[in-house]
Design a protein around this motif. Structure first.
Motif: not given
Length: 347
Positions: A164-191
């Motif tokens: 999921a983070a790889k998909k998102a990263s392909r469209h995120l430019l420096p300074g743009e915003k990414a929100v992560v909902i849930g910082a548990g077992g998966l979320g802390h890796i996604g961050i």
């Protein structure tokens, strides 16, 4: 061998004994490409709770009793006659899906949609045991820097978050915003994956103060409590426009509607967690041009990429270890929100 075995479903997760620790026959080589793995670590996933609840009954054909555990790593114990590339004693991590490699999806590297496959821990016996039957083409040899018990949850939690983070990263430019909902077992890796793959500003939303602290340790730029003011706070941090990407690792309760509200016009909402429903008027889809993206685990190649990040120290797992015989305690702790990061069973 010893295993933690599921004998009956429990829709309320209220029984003291969700699985039974007992002796079962060891898995055997059934195909020339089979491999027997001695388990060094088996991740405990929220999907396991859903399996116990019976949610997967209509999606995976299993006959109880059977052994859960789809996040597995360990050492090669035995190999089939056609296996090359690994040998007994090698430390390996197991891609969660065992495929034949013959169908078109496999040949395209789209493992999760293979036509001829089995999913240990979901529709076949998994790794809540001392030994697991896997397939040679599902295994990745581990570098000496990584131990099986420390990486086992990467095979689902890590891989799903990475995809999921790889998909998102392909469209995120420096300074743009990414929100992560849930910082548990998966979320802390996604961050951590977002930090490694792009230069977007990362805003993390969670209802747990401990999880928000973990998010900050993993590289979040801003953290927001998931309360009634959460959406307003995110909109404030994004100048009222919302984020270019929202990755929802919760996928139930109010997370879905709030996640869509946090997604800016033209942005993308990535669904990882499940259990809820996406409800949005078609006219809002048209006028906002938001993109909704589903995410199903990940490919073998993506697990290789994730292991490269782990080997470099760019992504690390926060784990809590349990003995295999304490599987019930691990499942209960996960159910009651007492685990920040991932739980791992050690035979």
């Amino acid at each position: 061998m010893k295993a933690a075995v599921l004998h009956e479903y429990d829709e309320t997760l209220s029984r003291d004994e969700l699985v039974r620790f007992e002796d079962v026959p060891e898995p055997r080589i059934e195909s020339p490409t089979d491999v027997i793995v001695r388990i060094g670590g088996a991740g405990v996933c929220r999907t396991d709770l859903h399996v116990v609840e019976g949610i997967w009954r209509g999606h995976a054909h299993v006959t109880l009793p059977y052994i859960m555990g789809h996040e597995n790593a360990g050492w090669i114990e035995e190999i089939g006659s056609a296996v090359t590339g690994v040998r007994p004693g090698d430390a390996v991590i197991c891609h969660p899906l065992v495929t034949s490699g013959h169908c078109l999806a496999c040949r395209r590297g789209d493992d999760m949609h293979a036509e001829d496959s089995r999913f240990p821990g979901i529709n076949a016996d998994g790794g809540y045991a001392q030994y697991l039957r896997s397939g040679a083409r599902s295994l990745i040899r581990l570098p000496s820097t990584l131990s099986p018990k420390d990486v086992a949850p990467y095979t689902d939690a890590g891989l799903t978050a990475y995809r999921a983070a790889k998909k998102a990263s392909r469209h995120l430019l420096p300074g743009e915003k990414a929100v992560v909902i849930g910082a548990g077992g998966l979320g802390h890796i996604g961050i951590q994956v977002l930090r490694a793959l792009c230069a977007a500003d990362i805003i993390v939303v969670d209802r747990s103060a401990a999880s928000l602290e973990l998010a900050r340790q993993c590289g979040a730029h801003e953290t927001v409590p998931a309360d009634e003011h959460g959406v307003d706070r995110v909109l404030e941090l994004t100048r009222g426009k919302g984020a270019e990407a929202v990755i929802d690792f919760v996928g139930e309760g109010t997370a879905v509607s709030q996640g869509l509200a946090m997604t800016r016009a033209g942005g993308s909402y990535y669904i990882v967690g499940y259990g809820g429903k996406v409800e949005i008027p078609t006219i809002d889809m048209i006028t906002s041009e938001k993109t909704i993206v589903g995410n199903l685990v990940g490919t073998y190649a993506e697990l290789v990429e994730l292991m490269e990040l782990a080997d470099r120290g760019l992504v690390t797992l926060r784990t809590r270890e349990y003995r295999l015989e304490d599987a019930n305690q691990a499942l209960k702790d996960l159910h009651h929100g007492r685990i920040h990061g991932r739980a791992v069973l050690i035979p």
